[in-house]
Design an enzyme around this catalytic site. Structure first.
Site, PDB file in Angstrom:
ATOM      1  N   HIS A   1      -1.165  11.077  -4.835  1.00 23.98           N
ATOM      2  CA  HIS A   1      -2.234  11.291  -5.832  1.00 23.98           C
ATOM      3  C   HIS A   1      -1.902  12.301  -6.918  1.00 23.98           C
ATOM      4  O   HIS A   1      -2.815  12.824  -7.566  1.00 23.98           O
ATOM      5  CB  HIS A   1      -3.557  11.701  -5.173  1.00 23.98           C
ATOM      6  CG  HIS A   1      -4.000  10.782  -4.094  1.00 23.98           C
ATOM      7  ND1 HIS A   1      -4.103   9.426  -4.269  1.00 23.98           N
ATOM      8  CD2 HIS A   1      -4.369  11.025  -2.814  1.00 23.98           C
ATOM      9  CE1 HIS A   1      -4.518   8.870  -3.140  1.00 23.98           C
ATOM     10  NE2 HIS A   1      -4.682   9.806  -2.233  1.00 23.98           N
TER      11      HIS A   1
ATOM     12  N   ASP B   1       5.627   5.278   2.495  1.00 26.16           N
ATOM     13  CA  ASP B   1       5.174   6.663   2.687  1.00 26.16           C
ATOM     14  C   ASP B   1       6.386   7.576   2.719  1.00 26.16           C
ATOM     15  O   ASP B   1       7.483   7.163   3.114  1.00 26.16           O
ATOM     16  CB  ASP B   1       4.384   6.797   3.996  1.00 26.16           C
ATOM     17  CG  ASP B   1       3.419   7.964   3.962  1.00 26.16           C
ATOM     18  OD1 ASP B   1       2.190   7.733   3.894  1.00 26.16           O
ATOM     19  OD2 ASP B   1       3.886   9.139   3.997  1.00 26.16           O
TER      20      ASP B   1
ATOM     21  N   ASP C   1      -8.442   7.427  -5.761  1.00 21.01           N
ATOM     22  CA  ASP C   1      -8.516   8.896  -5.761  1.00 21.01           C
ATOM     23  C   ASP C   1      -8.101   9.464  -7.116  1.00 21.01           C
ATOM     24  O   ASP C   1      -7.473  10.537  -7.195  1.00 21.01           O
ATOM     25  CB  ASP C   1      -7.686   9.508  -4.621  1.00 21.01           C
ATOM     26  CG  ASP C   1      -8.264   9.169  -3.247  1.00 21.01           C
ATOM     27  OD1 ASP C   1      -9.358   8.559  -3.183  1.00 21.01           O
ATOM     28  OD2 ASP C   1      -7.641   9.514  -2.240  1.00 21.01           O
TER      29      ASP C   1
ATOM     30  N   ASP D   1      -2.468   4.705  -2.759  1.00 25.71           N
ATOM     31  CA  ASP D   1      -3.237   5.724  -2.034  1.00 25.71           C
ATOM     32  C   ASP D   1      -2.236   6.729  -1.468  1.00 25.71           C
ATOM     33  O   ASP D   1      -2.297   7.111  -0.318  1.00 25.71           O
ATOM     34  CB  ASP D   1      -4.047   5.046  -0.915  1.00 25.71           C
ATOM     35  CG  ASP D   1      -4.946   6.032  -0.178  1.00 25.71           C
ATOM     36  OD1 ASP D   1      -5.256   7.095  -0.739  1.00 25.71           O
ATOM     37  OD2 ASP D   1      -5.350   5.731   0.973  1.00 25.71           O
TER      38      ASP D   1
ATOM     39  N   TYR E   1      -0.225   7.094   5.993  1.00 25.40           N
ATOM     40  CA  TYR E   1      -0.949   8.103   6.789  1.00 25.40           C
ATOM     41  C   TYR E   1      -0.895   7.768   8.280  1.00 25.40           C
ATOM     42  O   TYR E   1       0.159   7.832   8.872  1.00 25.40           O
ATOM     43  CB  TYR E   1      -2.367   8.234   6.237  1.00 25.40           C
ATOM     44  CG  TYR E   1      -3.258   9.244   6.916  1.00 25.40           C
ATOM     45  CD1 TYR E   1      -2.841  10.549   7.125  1.00 25.40           C
ATOM     46  CD2 TYR E   1      -4.532   8.879   7.332  1.00 25.40           C
ATOM     47  CE1 TYR E   1      -3.674  11.472   7.743  1.00 25.40           C
ATOM     48  CE2 TYR E   1      -5.379   9.794   7.950  1.00 25.40           C
ATOM     49  CZ  TYR E   1      -4.935  11.083   8.152  1.00 25.40           C
ATOM     50  OH  TYR E   1      -5.764  11.982   8.769  1.00 25.40           O
TER      51      TYR E   1
ATOM     52  N   GLU F   1       0.860  -1.191   0.000  1.00 30.56           N
ATOM     53  CA  GLU F   1       0.000   0.000   0.000  1.00 30.56           C
ATOM     54  C   GLU F   1       0.896   1.241   0.000  1.00 30.56           C
ATOM     55  O   GLU F   1       1.714   1.431   0.898  1.00 30.56           O
ATOM     56  CB  GLU F   1      -0.956   0.049   1.186  1.00 30.56           C
ATOM     57  CG  GLU F   1      -1.911   1.242   1.023  1.00 30.56           C
ATOM     58  CD  GLU F   1      -3.047   1.320   2.043  1.00 30.56           C
ATOM     59  OE1 GLU F   1      -4.154   1.700   1.651  1.00 30.56           O
ATOM     60  OE2 GLU F   1      -2.819   1.003   3.227  1.00 30.56           O
TER      61      GLU F   1
HETATM   62  C1  LIG Z   1      -4.440   9.596   1.621  1.00 31.90           C
HETATM   63  S1  LIG Z   1      -3.090   9.377   2.713  1.00 31.90           S
HETATM   64  C2  LIG Z   1      -3.044   7.613   2.879  1.00 31.90           C
HETATM   65  C3  LIG Z   1      -4.227   7.088   3.605  1.00 31.90           C
HETATM   66  C4  LIG Z   1      -4.107   5.675   4.105  1.00 31.90           C
HETATM   67  N1  LIG Z   1      -3.802   4.740   3.035  1.00 31.90           N
HETATM   68  C5  LIG Z   1      -5.430   5.316   4.741  1.00 31.90           C
HETATM   69  O1  LIG Z   1      -6.205   4.581   4.088  1.00 31.90           O
HETATM   70  O2  LIG Z   1      -5.684   5.735   5.852  1.00 31.90           O
HETATM   71  C6  LIG Z   1      -1.763   9.741   1.664  1.00 31.90           C
HETATM   72  C7  LIG Z   1      -0.377   9.451   2.210  1.00 31.90           C
HETATM   73  O3  LIG Z   1       0.528   9.537   1.113  1.00 31.90           O
HETATM   74  C8  LIG Z   1       1.743  10.057   1.580  1.00 31.90           C
HETATM   75  N2  LIG Z   1       2.481  10.636   0.450  1.00 31.90           N
HETATM   76  C9  LIG Z   1       2.332  11.860  -0.123  1.00 31.90           C
HETATM   77  N3  LIG Z   1       3.220  12.031  -1.108  1.00 31.90           N
HETATM   78  C10 LIG Z   1       3.952  10.890  -1.172  1.00 31.90           C
HETATM   79  C11 LIG Z   1       5.037  10.464  -1.989  1.00 31.90           C
HETATM   80  N4  LIG Z   1       5.547  11.251  -2.941  1.00 31.90           N
HETATM   81  N5  LIG Z   1       5.543   9.225  -1.787  1.00 31.90           N
HETATM   82  C12 LIG Z   1       5.056   8.431  -0.816  1.00 31.90           C
HETATM   83  N6  LIG Z   1       4.026   8.790  -0.014  1.00 31.90           N
HETATM   84  C13 LIG Z   1       3.481   9.993  -0.187  1.00 31.90           C
HETATM   85  C14 LIG Z   1       1.351  11.065   2.642  1.00 31.90           C
HETATM   86  O4  LIG Z   1       2.424  11.279   3.547  1.00 31.90           O
HETATM   87  C15 LIG Z   1       0.126  10.412   3.269  1.00 31.90           C
HETATM   88  O5  LIG Z   1       0.474   9.695   4.432  1.00 31.90           O
END
Ligand SMILES: C[S@@+](CC[C@H](N)C(=O)[O-])C[C@H]1O[C@@H](n2cnc3c(N)ncnc32)[C@H](O)[C@@H]1O
Length: 236
Positions: free
Chosen positions: A121, A76, A147, A118, A54, A50
């Site tokens: 995005h 992440d 998303d 996820d 978050y 995944e």
């Molecule tokens: C929508 S949240 C994830 C939600 C989680 N999967 C849930 O269902 O509760 C998006 C996550 O993507 C991470 N993120 C943002 N940009 C990223 C990147 N370039 N590479 C990896 N992770 C990233 C953020 O730090 C955040 O924790």
């Protein structure tokens, strides 16, 4: 009206916070899609990646849903997510748009059977992750990007050098699925039984040969891996 089947165990894990220790952020209508594409992998020794950890609750949710034999891997960019490592659940910190980082994870844990993007995005993140991980996946693999409505949001989400959104990319891949059948001049060839065909097989992309289907939902695109061969039509 319910957004997803209330009897689904996965949806129940989401709805009932007492079944988790951490928070999950999901749209309610996603659960029917998860059930449809991931349900067949429950209780099996699958490897799920995944992207986007978050608060760690989704890793917990997948563990409960897929069972103790599943290997759950989170990725992440936020170092705080390292706190969500547990038995059988690993977390890697880095950028999903960095192919070298993704390849390091694959080399360390193996190729995933299931991927759920996820993460951040943005178009570039979604496309780079897909192009790096998808070609490594096994025949039964499922790659899900969620998303995908961010394709319409523009701004920071439209960060691709060529302006392509993930939905543009996915529509192009739909075209690739039909690289055999789109050739009208090969129609007669495909009307010949495969073992009686002469001459060279029609050249198609690796994606075409290894992808069974692409499914579009509101905000989710799902790619189903699977080997395919030149098609055959017949009047019987
Ligand atoms: C929508 S949240 C994830 C939600 C989680 N999967 C849930 O269902 O509760 C998006 C996550 O993507 C991470 N993120 C943002 N940009 C990223 C990147 N370039 N590479 C990896 N992770 C990233 C953020 O730090 C955040 O924790």
């Amino acid at each position: 009206m319910q957004q997803s089947d209330i009897n689904s165990q996965l949806y129940q894990i989401f709805l009932d916070p007492s079944r988790r220790t951490r928070q999950v952020h999901k749209w309610h209508h996603y659960f029917d899609v998860y059930e449809r594409h991931f349900g067949g992998f429950r209780g099996r020794p699958v490897r799920m990646l995944e992207i986007g950890v978050y608060k760690g609750g989704s890793l917990e949710m997948w563990r409960k849903y897929l069972g103790p034999e599943a290997q759950i891997i989170g990725l992440d960019i936020d170092p705080a997510c390292e706190a969500y490592v547990t038995d059988g659940t690993r977390v890697f910190i880095g950028d999903q748009a960095d192919p070298a980082f993704l390849r390091r994870i694959l080399a360390e844990v193996g190729t995933p059977d299931l991927v759920l993007d996820d993460g951040g995005h943005t178009a570039n993140q979604q496309i780079v992750s897909f192009e790096t991980v998808y070609p490594t996946m096994p025949e039964h693999g499922i790659y899900m990007v969620e998303d995908t409505h961010t394709a319409f949001w523009g701004g920071d989400f439209a960060d691709r050098y060529d302006g392509q959104s993930f939905l543009d990319f996915a529509f192009d891949r739909c075209r690739s699925l039909q690289e055999w059948t789109m050739r009208r001049n090969a129609f007669d060839r495909y009307g010949t039984p495969p073992d009686q065909r002469v001459g060279h097989p029609t050249p198609v992309s690796e994606f075409c040969r290894t992808t069974k289907s692409i499914s579009f939902y509101d905000s989710i695109v799902v790619f189903e891996c699977g080997q395919r061969a030149e098609p055959w039509h017949e009047v019987r």
